[in-house]
Scaffold this active site. Structure first.
Site, short mmCIF file in Angstrom:
data_model
loop_
_atom_site.label_atom_id
_atom_site.label_comp_id
_atom_site.label_asym_id
_atom_site.label_seq_id
_atom_site.Cartn_x
_atom_site.Cartn_y
_atom_site.Cartn_z
N GLU A 30 0.81 -1.22 0.00
CA GLU A 30 0.00 0.00 0.00
C GLU A 30 0.84 1.28 0.00
OE1 GLU A 30 -1.96 -3.29 2.38
OE2 GLU A 30 -0.01 -2.27 2.40
N ASP A 31 2.15 1.14 0.11
CA ASP A 31 3.02 2.30 0.28
C ASP A 31 3.04 3.18 -0.97
OD1 ASP A 31 5.29 3.38 2.17
OD2 ASP A 31 6.06 3.52 0.12
N VAL A 32 2.75 4.45 -0.79
CA VAL A 32 2.68 5.39 -1.92
C VAL A 32 4.06 5.61 -2.53
CG1 VAL A 32 2.13 7.77 -2.59
CG2 VAL A 32 0.63 6.54 -1.02
N TRP A 37 12.43 2.38 -2.65
CA TRP A 37 12.39 3.55 -1.74
C TRP A 37 13.68 4.35 -1.87
CZ3 TRP A 37 10.40 0.66 3.22
CH2 TRP A 37 9.00 0.58 3.17
#
Length: 292
Positions: A245-247, A287
């Site tokens: 779910e990480d944007v 990331w």
């Protein structure tokens, strides 16, 4: 001084870049190529540093270093920098994904910088929920500086995360003036109470399966799928944990795969079939690419 042997795959430059990613970081300080950190050992605060240049040189600064302290710090450093993982196995496993493989070549030797303290990763993930990263670091700094302890070394203060016992004593009203939302404050206090009262600990999770650990984590109010997977990846070293779910992850994937829009959950799960066993590591590399 302790010296950990050199590693065949260890990218000092990229690891320092990650550790320096935000000037408001309050739980470690990077001074030149030396990283300072405070840990709690047998109810005592220990300030140590690691020189990230060639061999990893570890020094203890505020107390005489005994064998048991040296062993505790070495264990912490190995977990923090993920020194026991075979990175080549990760690189080989994702070769079918040419985009991720190119990213791995670019950041070759970057290890998944973790949080050995499960309580810390849960608190940090709660702080970061639904706000931008800059403001998350500001809130973290306020929490640590107001309720944590510090070591004064040559006129500089080095902070430790507040203990679960300290945060469990707080009320929502204690955190609201620091700009914590009511819900975020409630979640932090709930998690602190669960740890302080012994309902929850890393030790209690050690013998459980991946799915059992995730189920135990999300029983605590405030911990959802993203937070559970984040902490399993960063603290419990489950490398297939996937905070889908990480944007930030979604944006990085969109950028690298030249997509017209952010990938859906279905698309990400399909892509992640190439990352099986290493989804958390792949996430960390995506990331890291956002720091460019």
């Amino acid at each position: 001084m302790q010296v950990l042997s050199p590693f065949t795959v260890f990218n000092h430059e990229q690891i320092l870049k990650f550790l320096n990613r935000n000037e408001r970081e309050c739980l470690h300080k990077v001074i030149d190529k030396e990283v300072f950190r405070v840990i709690r050992f047998q109810n005592e605060l220990i300030l140590f540093s690691i020189r990230l240049e060639g061999n990893l040189q570890i020094s203890v600064h505020n107390i005489p270093s005994k064998q048991e302290i040296a062993e505790a710090i070495t264990k912490y450093v190995k977990q923090w920098f993920d020194l026991d993982t075979n990175l080549e196995a990760f690189y080989q496993s994702i070769e079918a994904d040419t985009i991720l493989s190119k990213l791995c070549q670019k950041y070759h030797g970057l290890r998944l910088i973790g949080m050995p303290d499960l309580f810390e990763s849960l608190i940090w993930s709660i702080i970061g929920q639904q706000i931008n990263l800059t403001f998350a670091y500001i809130l973290k700094e306020r929490l640590v500086h107001n309720f944590g302890e510090s070591v004064d070394f040559h006129g500089q203060y080095f902070y430790a995360l507040p203990t679960p016992q300290r945060l469990a004593q707080l009320s929502i009203e204690d955190l609201r003036p620091l700009q914590f939302s009511t819900r975020k404050a409630e979640y932090i206090i709930n998690i602190a109470k669960a740890f302080a009262e012994g309902q929850f600990s890393t030790e209690k999770l050690q013998n459980l399966s991946f799915d059992e650990i995730r189920s135990e984590l999300i029983k605590i109010k405030g911990i959802g799928n993203w937070t559970a997977n984040y902490s399993m990846m960063k603290s419990l070293r489950y490398y297939d944990a996937f905070p889908i779910e990480d944007v930030g992850l979604q944006n990085a994937v969109k950028n690298h795969y030249l997509l017209d829009s952010k990938p859906t959950m279905i698309q990400l799960n399909e892509m992640a079939k190439h990352w099986k066993g290493w989804k958390g590591y792949a996430t960390f590399y995506f990331w890291h690419s956002l720091l460019e």
